[in-house]
Enzyme design. Sequence first.
Site, short mmCIF file in Angstrom:
data_model
loop_
_atom_site.label_atom_id
_atom_site.label_comp_id
_atom_site.label_asym_id
_atom_site.label_seq_id
_atom_site.Cartn_x
_atom_site.Cartn_y
_atom_site.Cartn_z
N LYS A 179 12.88 5.56 5.31
CA LYS A 179 13.86 4.89 4.38
C LYS A 179 15.32 4.69 5.27
O LYS A 179 15.74 5.50 5.56
CB LYS A 179 13.93 5.39 3.02
CG LYS A 179 12.69 5.15 2.23
CD LYS A 179 12.85 5.44 0.74
CE LYS A 179 11.51 5.37 0.12
NZ LYS A 179 11.57 4.03 -0.39
N LYS A 227 1.74 -1.81 -4.81
CA LYS A 227 2.06 -1.02 -5.39
C LYS A 227 1.30 -1.29 -6.98
O LYS A 227 1.84 -1.86 -7.64
CB LYS A 227 3.60 -0.48 -5.78
CG LYS A 227 4.25 0.02 -4.86
CD LYS A 227 5.90 0.13 -5.06
CE LYS A 227 6.31 1.00 -4.09
NZ LYS A 227 6.80 0.37 -2.86
#
Length: 350
Positions: free
Chosen positions: A148, A256
């Site tokens: 990230k 997701k």
Amino acid sequence: MLKGEWTPYRLRFRFLARTSRESMTEKPTYFVRLSSDEFPGRCGVGECALFRGLSADDVPDYEELLSYYCKHPLEALDCRYSSIRFGFETALASLQGWTSPGFSDCSEWLSGSDGIRINGLIWMGDKATMSARIAEKLDAGFSVLKLKIGGIRFDDELDLLRHIRREFSPSQLELRLDANGSFAPSDALARLNELARFDIHSIEQPVKAGQPEVMAKVCAASPIPIALDEELIGVSTRAEADALLSQIHPSYIILKPALCGGFSGADTWIDAARSLGIGWWATSALESDIGLEAIARWLAGKGNAMPQGLGTGQLYENNIPSALQCRGERLYTNPAIKPDRSMLDSLPWR
């Protein structure tokens, strides 16, 4: 007749979880439980994994919606709230013994003989913390890392990548990046060009979602393959999915299920992506092991060999017991483990 009940639950991170959007110490979620006279003595549990500030279904009356759908469980399977669909699909499949389509074709994974390959997730932190986390994942045997980025100085992030590539070639270590929409449209391509020197497999969501024309231009010019993530949230029909992917044409989409229409919605996205030659993989939306196990069951029958983003089960100090086990860079289920979930009975079901 199906009967439902729900309860809130607060997952506690083992560390400060940072993205370019926010820092988290807890992740609120909801569990739903279904029972039926057809299956006496049995109940099915699912997770309505609402992601505050990100889910399209982050609405003020969310708990009232849960109460309604617990009275009308079958309506939840086709509702417009992704996290609710995800939770009720899971609970119903669990109640039925996981024999429903989409969950039944995973016998090798369920036997413990095969594991799902996953990437090692590196959360944001200062340069020293991220470097230590990278070393930990490499020592654990991961050959794919997802970093990230966007939360510390860009030059420091470049230094981290430079250090990794001095030690590991692209054939030894695949690098994925997740910018969480942190690049300004005006400098996105310049940053992507700098990052490309380090042989990056892909980068998720370089600019904020909701700018399809900007994202299309970035995808067309980027030296790094682009993966859409948050861009998929709120798209509810196959026609809308086709239109978005045709306009932007990314290299990959990242699913997701709790954010993109539940498992049925994720299947729609897969079909839309395949029709355009776009690749995909799945990842969690920071669910507990109840949601994570359901995603793993669904994925295990898909035959997608790409490393998936399911290494989140060890994030929480109060996770729900499960038979999931990470061994190296693979996620297994251990059939010898019969998790004791009696703690769920003590929660305030409504």
